[in-house]
Design a protein around this motif. Sequence first.
Motif, PDB file in Angstrom:
ATOM      1  N   GLY A 238       0.819  -1.205   0.000  1.00  0.00           N
ATOM      2  CA  GLY A 238       0.000   0.000   0.000  1.00  0.00           C
ATOM      3  C   GLY A 238       0.852   1.253   0.000  1.00  0.00           C
ATOM      4  N   ARG A 239       0.277   2.325  -0.515  1.00  0.00           N
ATOM      5  CA  ARG A 239       0.885   3.652  -0.426  1.00  0.00           C
ATOM      6  C   ARG A 239      -0.242   4.644  -0.130  1.00  0.00           C
ATOM      7  N   GLY A 240      -0.077   5.390   0.967  1.00  0.00           N
ATOM      8  CA  GLY A 240      -1.114   6.318   1.385  1.00  0.00           C
ATOM      9  C   GLY A 240      -1.404   7.381   0.339  1.00  0.00           C
ATOM     10  N   GLY A 241      -2.680   7.712   0.201  1.00  0.00           N
ATOM     11  CA  GLY A 241      -3.098   8.766  -0.711  1.00  0.00           C
ATOM     12  C   GLY A 241      -3.273   8.337  -2.148  1.00  0.00           C
ATOM     13  N   THR A 242      -3.019   7.053  -2.443  1.00  0.00           N
ATOM     14  CA  THR A 242      -3.070   6.597  -3.831  1.00  0.00           C
ATOM     15  C   THR A 242      -4.384   5.891  -4.159  1.00  0.00           C
ATOM     16  N   GLY A 243      -4.552   5.577  -5.421  1.00  0.00           N
ATOM     17  CA  GLY A 243      -5.746   4.868  -5.857  1.00  0.00           C
ATOM     18  C   GLY A 243      -5.677   4.573  -7.338  1.00  0.00           C
ATOM     19  N   GLY A 274      -9.834   3.048  -3.933  1.00  0.00           N
ATOM     20  CA  GLY A 274     -11.059   3.737  -4.331  1.00  0.00           C
ATOM     21  C   GLY A 274     -11.435   4.901  -3.447  1.00  0.00           C
ATOM     22  N   TYR A 275     -11.045   4.834  -2.167  1.00  0.00           N
ATOM     23  CA  TYR A 275     -11.442   5.916  -1.268  1.00  0.00           C
ATOM     24  C   TYR A 275     -10.839   7.248  -1.706  1.00  0.00           C
ATOM     25  N   PRO A 317     -22.036   6.999   4.642  1.00  0.00           N
ATOM     26  CA  PRO A 317     -21.150   7.695   3.705  1.00  0.00           C
ATOM     27  C   PRO A 317     -21.916   8.579   2.731  1.00  0.00           C
ATOM     28  N   GLY A 318     -21.214   9.590   2.214  1.00  0.00           N
ATOM     29  CA  GLY A 318     -21.772  10.396   1.148  1.00  0.00           C
ATOM     30  C   GLY A 318     -21.964   9.570  -0.112  1.00  0.00           C
ATOM     31  N   ALA A 319     -22.754  10.073  -1.050  1.00  0.00           N
ATOM     32  CA  ALA A 319     -23.160   9.297  -2.225  1.00  0.00           C
ATOM     33  C   ALA A 319     -21.994   8.822  -3.065  1.00  0.00           C
ATOM     34  N   SER A 320     -20.896   9.583  -3.098  1.00  0.00           N
ATOM     35  CA  SER A 320     -19.800   9.219  -3.999  1.00  0.00           C
ATOM     36  C   SER A 320     -19.094   7.936  -3.567  1.00  0.00           C
ATOM     37  N   ILE A 321     -19.148   7.602  -2.273  1.00  0.00           N
ATOM     38  CA  ILE A 321     -18.463   6.392  -1.801  1.00  0.00           C
ATOM     39  C   ILE A 321     -19.200   5.126  -2.261  1.00  0.00           C
TER      40      ILE A 321
END
Length: 410
Positions: A238-243, A274-275, A317-321
């Motif tokens: 993993g790498r934080g902030g990625t997707g 995805g987040y 969660p908000g709709a985009s999630i």
Amino acid sequence: MPNYTFAMPKTPPTPWRRRDLPDPVTADALYAGAAPTISTAQTTTPTSGYIKYAPTGVALTGSDVTGPYQYAGASDFAIGASAPDTSYVLPRSKYPNSYSSGQGIWSVEFGTDAAIMQVRMKYISSATMFRLSIDGRKVTDLMQSSGGTTAGSGHMITIDLGSAAPRRIRLDFATFPFGGVYLPPTANMWQVPLRGGRLMILGDSVSDGAAGNTGAGAGTWVARAARLLGTTDAWEQGRGGTGYITAGSYAVFQDRIALDVIPYTPDRLIIWGGYNDNTGSQSAISAAAASLYSALKTALPACQMYVIGCWSPTGSPGASIPTTDTTLRTAAAAAGTPFISPITGGCYDANGTLVATHGRWITGTGKVGATTGSGNADTWISSDGVHPTDTGHIGLARRITAAITALMPA
């Protein structure tokens, strides 16, 4: 489409089967023997007469030998360019693939009949941590302090096991330049096999670790789920902030796989992201996911893959999630890859068919310090409102293991 140098295909591994999984009560249990005595001193001088079992790449002098270490969770080990780093190895198998900024989370295993061993390290900071396991059981549940005192200096961790007896030793490292193990001249060291195939996780900070959990990526759900799934070679990539479409301070998933995934031919691969993408274009997320899954399947035809959908640190969660979760589920089904939804708890097979529903992973809207008492978010989510706590990672490991188990043949 980027150009990739593909590894030679592996013979397909034996599929994970429920009947072959370890007993969850013992797989993640603590060591039941007498607790070893562990102390740390700022020195690179071992006890007189001890023999150094050096990592491959470190120059040998005097009675030194190269240790028969079995490395887990990383590869492409190298020494630093100048002293004192020429006495320590680190892996470069994770973006940006350099000595000082590569894979910070990895392990070594070996067998020994020594009563006492001394582990040499270079202390970096309070992030320099380790965990000892004996005969497949961890001595501490979480990573523990290395006991170092002066940043940049060599230290020796002395582990007194209390008696001389054949044992399987595992050392899990976090930000830990490794200088080898010293043993008494009457003791031996031998190689032990890893078990359960190679499990790799391509993800973001929920896998890579954050301030809310102990031991960075060595303290996330990854290592715990690997134990529950019966594998000792777990790669936390993993790498934080990625997707899928978000690079953060690093690179998007697609741009990392040629160096971080494909060359190391995992037997099983979990893709969880995805987040960090969820506020972006859904069509772009869909296209990136399709391209990623296609490239991985082409390069790793023998690998069993699973996609986990969009993380939500709240039960509302908000709709985009949930929209991103659905986008990834659709892309996974099109690629013939099993999918697991953290939002609904749905487990979908390679055909996109729902085979089990376990319920949403995070409930309630609280976080650590909240007083709402409305769900597990109060204890599972740290004060930043996004990343799991140690308790949360324990829970995630159980949920992910249960979901993958539901997708396994009997």
